[in-house]
Write an enzyme that holds these catalytic residues in place. Structure first.
Site, mmCIF file in Angstrom:
data_model
loop_
_atom_site.group_PDB
_atom_site.id
_atom_site.type_symbol
_atom_site.label_atom_id
_atom_site.label_comp_id
_atom_site.label_asym_id
_atom_site.label_seq_id
_atom_site.Cartn_x
_atom_site.Cartn_y
_atom_site.Cartn_z
ATOM 1 N N CYS A 102 8.963 10.734 11.986
ATOM 2 C CA CYS A 102 7.507 10.866 11.999
ATOM 3 C C CYS A 102 7.015 10.971 13.441
ATOM 4 O O CYS A 102 7.651 10.466 14.357
ATOM 5 C CB CYS A 102 6.836 9.708 11.285
ATOM 6 S SG CYS A 102 7.364 8.090 11.802
ATOM 7 N N GLU A 162 -4.219 7.618 11.054
ATOM 8 C CA GLU A 162 -3.625 8.946 10.965
ATOM 9 C C GLU A 162 -3.990 9.697 9.699
ATOM 10 O O GLU A 162 -4.094 9.121 8.618
ATOM 11 C CB GLU A 162 -2.092 8.838 11.039
ATOM 12 C CG GLU A 162 -1.619 8.312 12.368
ATOM 13 C CD GLU A 162 -0.111 8.340 12.518
ATOM 14 O OE1 GLU A 162 0.343 8.387 13.676
ATOM 15 O OE2 GLU A 162 0.614 8.303 11.506
#
Length: 180
Positions: free
Chosen positions: A73, A120
């Site tokens: 990620c 996010e």
């Protein structure tokens, strides 16, 4: 917060609104200090046994060091497509390539004990390969494959061993995989 342990502090992140429309660019450290919503991605690699490849984050990471999480990620750079960023970071962290496809997105916010906040708009990409990773020790301590059912059991027994975003994403991932 000691800046010398903050990896990629000069990196620029893409700021977005709640619909993932770009609204600006700002340095990584201040984005995480201020908890500003930004674009991110999470990669989930499965093998032919339908097991998920997990990574254990490096102990020198600025947050969540040593925790288990999805395969890879990070954040796309300004001007970089999210798919290109996924491929770049998958290779940089895990030393591997896979044919990735976009699956779904989710939005989350989590405040860490060190004063940083992840906020996010996370794009999830899935890929398949049976090639073992060649991990970058600056990014990753270890790796392993696990079934989603076993992972879910482990998260329930030992939630403190896993990253917040993995725990948040798991129900949507299972739902996506069941419906596709």
């Amino acid at each position: 917060m000691n800046k010398q342990y903050f990896d990629g502090q000069d990196e620029l992140l893409i700021l977005v609104d709640e619909n993932d429309n770009q609204i600006g660019i700002q340095d990584k450290l201040s984005v995480h200090v201020q908890g500003i919503l930004h674009r991110a991605f999470s990669v989930f690699i499965f093998n032919s046994k339908n097991e998920l490849l997990l990574q254990q984050r490096s102990n020198i990471k600025y947050h969540s060091p040593g925790l288990w999480t999805n395969t890879c990620c990070s954040h796309p750079r300004p001007g970089e497509s999210t798919l290109d960023a996924c491929n770049r970071r998958l290779y940089e962290e895990m030393g591997m390539k896979s044919n990735l496809h976009f699956s779904f997105s989710f939005l989350y916010k989590f405040e860490f004990s060190n004063g940083l906040t992840e906020h996010e708009f996370d794009h999830v990409y899935i890929g398949n390969t049976d090639i073992d990773p060649q991990i970058n020790p600056k990014e990753v301590n270890d790796w392993r494959y696990i079934t989603l059912d076993d992972l879910e059991k482990e998260i329930n027994l030992h939630p403190d061993l896993y990253t917040p975003w993995l725990k948040i994403c798991m129900p949507q991932l299972k739902q996506y995989l069941t419906s596709n």
